[in-house]
Design a protein around this motif. Sequence first.
Motif, PDB file in Angstrom:
ATOM      1  N   LEU A  34      57.963  30.586  35.601  1.00 48.47           N
ATOM      2  CA  LEU A  34      57.674  31.815  36.205  1.00 48.47           C
ATOM      3  C   LEU A  34      58.694  32.802  35.597  1.00 48.47           C
ATOM      4  O   LEU A  34      59.722  32.564  35.250  1.00 48.47           O
ATOM      5  CB  LEU A  34      57.536  31.725  37.585  1.00 48.47           C
ATOM      6  N   ASP A  35      58.162  33.945  35.590  1.00 49.54           N
ATOM      7  CA  ASP A  35      58.636  35.273  35.212  1.00 49.54           C
ATOM      8  C   ASP A  35      59.811  35.348  36.466  1.00 49.54           C
ATOM      9  O   ASP A  35      59.537  35.157  37.424  1.00 49.54           O
ATOM     10  CB  ASP A  35      58.242  36.382  34.325  1.00 49.54           C
ATOM     11  N   LYS A  36      61.052  35.893  36.069  1.00 50.61           N
ATOM     12  CA  LYS A  36      62.113  36.495  37.130  1.00 50.61           C
ATOM     13  C   LYS A  36      61.296  37.474  38.263  1.00 50.61           C
ATOM     14  O   LYS A  36      61.635  37.511  39.218  1.00 50.61           O
ATOM     15  CB  LYS A  36      63.338  36.952  36.474  1.00 50.61           C
ATOM     16  N   TYR A  37      60.438  38.306  37.819  1.00 51.36           N
ATOM     17  CA  TYR A  37      60.092  39.382  38.679  1.00 51.36           C
ATOM     18  C   TYR A  37      59.015  38.469  39.691  1.00 51.36           C
ATOM     19  O   TYR A  37      59.073  39.122  41.042  1.00 51.36           O
ATOM     20  CB  TYR A  37      59.116  40.249  37.952  1.00 51.36           C
ATOM     21  N   MET A  38      58.240  37.548  39.409  1.00 49.14           N
ATOM     22  CA  MET A  38      57.695  36.871  40.175  1.00 49.14           C
ATOM     23  C   MET A  38      58.493  36.077  41.210  1.00 49.14           C
ATOM     24  O   MET A  38      58.124  36.012  42.309  1.00 49.14           O
ATOM     25  CB  MET A  38      56.630  35.689  39.381  1.00 49.14           C
ATOM     26  N   VAL A  39      59.558  35.432  40.904  1.00 48.60           N
ATOM     27  CA  VAL A  39      60.494  34.736  41.428  1.00 48.60           C
ATOM     28  C   VAL A  39      60.949  35.525  42.677  1.00 48.60           C
ATOM     29  O   VAL A  39      61.238  35.481  43.690  1.00 48.60           O
ATOM     30  CB  VAL A  39      61.498  34.000  40.729  1.00 48.60           C
ATOM     31  N   ASP A  40      61.611  36.912  42.115  1.00 49.53           N
ATOM     32  CA  ASP A  40      62.018  37.790  43.025  1.00 49.53           C
ATOM     33  C   ASP A  40      61.008  38.261  44.301  1.00 49.53           C
ATOM     34  O   ASP A  40      61.417  38.234  45.438  1.00 49.53           O
ATOM     35  CB  ASP A  40      62.241  39.168  42.555  1.00 49.53           C
ATOM     36  N   ARG A  41      59.638  38.358  43.746  1.00 47.96           N
ATOM     37  CA  ARG A  41      58.610  38.718  44.629  1.00 47.96           C
ATOM     38  C   ARG A  41      58.341  37.516  45.687  1.00 47.96           C
ATOM     39  O   ARG A  41      58.358  37.841  46.848  1.00 47.96           O
ATOM     40  CB  ARG A  41      57.356  38.852  44.235  1.00 47.96           C
ATOM     41  N   ILE A  42      58.341  36.391  45.115  1.00 49.24           N
ATOM     42  CA  ILE A  42      58.344  35.497  46.086  1.00 49.24           C
ATOM     43  C   ILE A  42      59.586  35.132  47.216  1.00 49.24           C
ATOM     44  O   ILE A  42      59.289  35.042  48.524  1.00 49.24           O
ATOM     45  CB  ILE A  42      58.193  33.929  45.327  1.00 49.24           C
ATOM     46  N   GLN A  43      60.843  35.266  46.587  1.00 48.60           N
ATOM     47  CA  GLN A  43      62.069  35.083  47.357  1.00 48.60           C
ATOM     48  C   GLN A  43      61.981  36.088  48.532  1.00 48.60           C
ATOM     49  O   GLN A  43      62.396  35.977  49.520  1.00 48.60           O
ATOM     50  CB  GLN A  43      63.135  35.160  46.631  1.00 48.60           C
ATOM     51  N   ALA A  44      61.377  37.496  48.216  1.00 49.12           N
ATOM     52  CA  ALA A  44      61.371  38.503  49.038  1.00 49.12           C
ATOM     53  C   ALA A  44      60.438  38.002  50.271  1.00 49.12           C
ATOM     54  O   ALA A  44      60.730  38.781  51.278  1.00 49.12           O
ATOM     55  CB  ALA A  44      60.967  39.564  48.514  1.00 49.12           C
ATOM     56  N   LEU A  99      72.707  30.942  50.849  1.00 51.21           N
ATOM     57  CA  LEU A  99      72.556  31.857  49.918  1.00 51.21           C
ATOM     58  C   LEU A  99      71.365  31.415  48.948  1.00 51.21           C
ATOM     59  O   LEU A  99      70.994  30.532  48.682  1.00 51.21           O
ATOM     60  CB  LEU A  99      73.837  31.887  49.276  1.00 51.21           C
ATOM     61  N   PRO A 100      70.712  32.459  48.383  1.00 52.35           N
ATOM     62  CA  PRO A 100      69.685  32.289  47.672  1.00 52.35           C
ATOM     63  C   PRO A 100      69.960  31.512  46.093  1.00 52.35           C
ATOM     64  O   PRO A 100      70.974  31.811  45.702  1.00 52.35           O
ATOM     65  CB  PRO A 100      69.205  33.365  46.930  1.00 52.35           C
ATOM     66  N   ILE A 101      68.986  30.673  45.791  1.00 52.45           N
ATOM     67  CA  ILE A 101      69.218  29.848  44.298  1.00 52.45           C
ATOM     68  C   ILE A 101      68.903  31.188  43.388  1.00 52.45           C
ATOM     69  O   ILE A 101      67.761  31.888  43.781  1.00 52.45           O
ATOM     70  CB  ILE A 101      68.012  28.824  44.268  1.00 52.45           C
ATOM     71  N   SER A 102      69.551  31.176  42.505  1.00 52.02           N
ATOM     72  CA  SER A 102      69.417  32.273  41.458  1.00 52.02           C
ATOM     73  C   SER A 102      67.996  32.392  40.870  1.00 52.02           C
ATOM     74  O   SER A 102      67.180  31.350  40.669  1.00 52.02           O
ATOM     75  CB  SER A 102      70.397  32.221  40.326  1.00 52.02           C
TER      76      SER A 102
END
Length: 166
Positions: A154-164, A141-144
Amino acid sequence: MAQPNDFFFTGLHLTGNTSNSLGSKVTPANVVQIPGLNTLGISLARIDYAPWGINPPHTHPRASEILTVLEGTLFVGFVTSNPENRLISKVLNKGDVFVFPVGLVHFQQNVGHGNAVAMAALSSQNPGVITIANAVFGSNLPISSEVLAKAFQLDKYMVDRIQAQF
C-alpha cells in the motif's frame, strides 16, 4: 482457599451488545472470569453477531477452538500456514460445528438474515487473542508506516489513514 464462586460464572445466557463497528460481541468465560479454570486447559466464549457482523480475523496463540452455531448462519474459515496460506471455509447453520487449529488466523461472519449466536470451546484456560488488524495497525508503539506500506503493498498515505482508525 478455594470457594464455590472460583468455579462459577454467570452471563453466557445474556445477549452481547453488537452495536459496534464490527457487529459482534465476544463474552469470554476463561480463567479471568473463573479462577477455578487455572491449569485445567479449557474455556468458553459466547459470540453474538448482528446481521452481517463479523468476528474479525484473529488467532489464539495458546488454544485450538471448536465453534458451535446456536442460532443463525455463519460463514467461517481459517488460513493455513505459509507457504500455502490456503483458506479453509464453510457456511454453518444451527447445530453445526467447526474447528480452528491452534495459532491459525480465523474469522466468522453472520451471513443470515437475523442475529446469530455461537459458543466457542477452547483448549486453554487462557487462550489469548490477537486480532490481526488491531495488532498490525493499532500497535502501541506503532509499526512504522514504511514497514506496513511495503508489507501490505500500500502507499504510506493509505497506511497512515488505516492506522488513524485504531
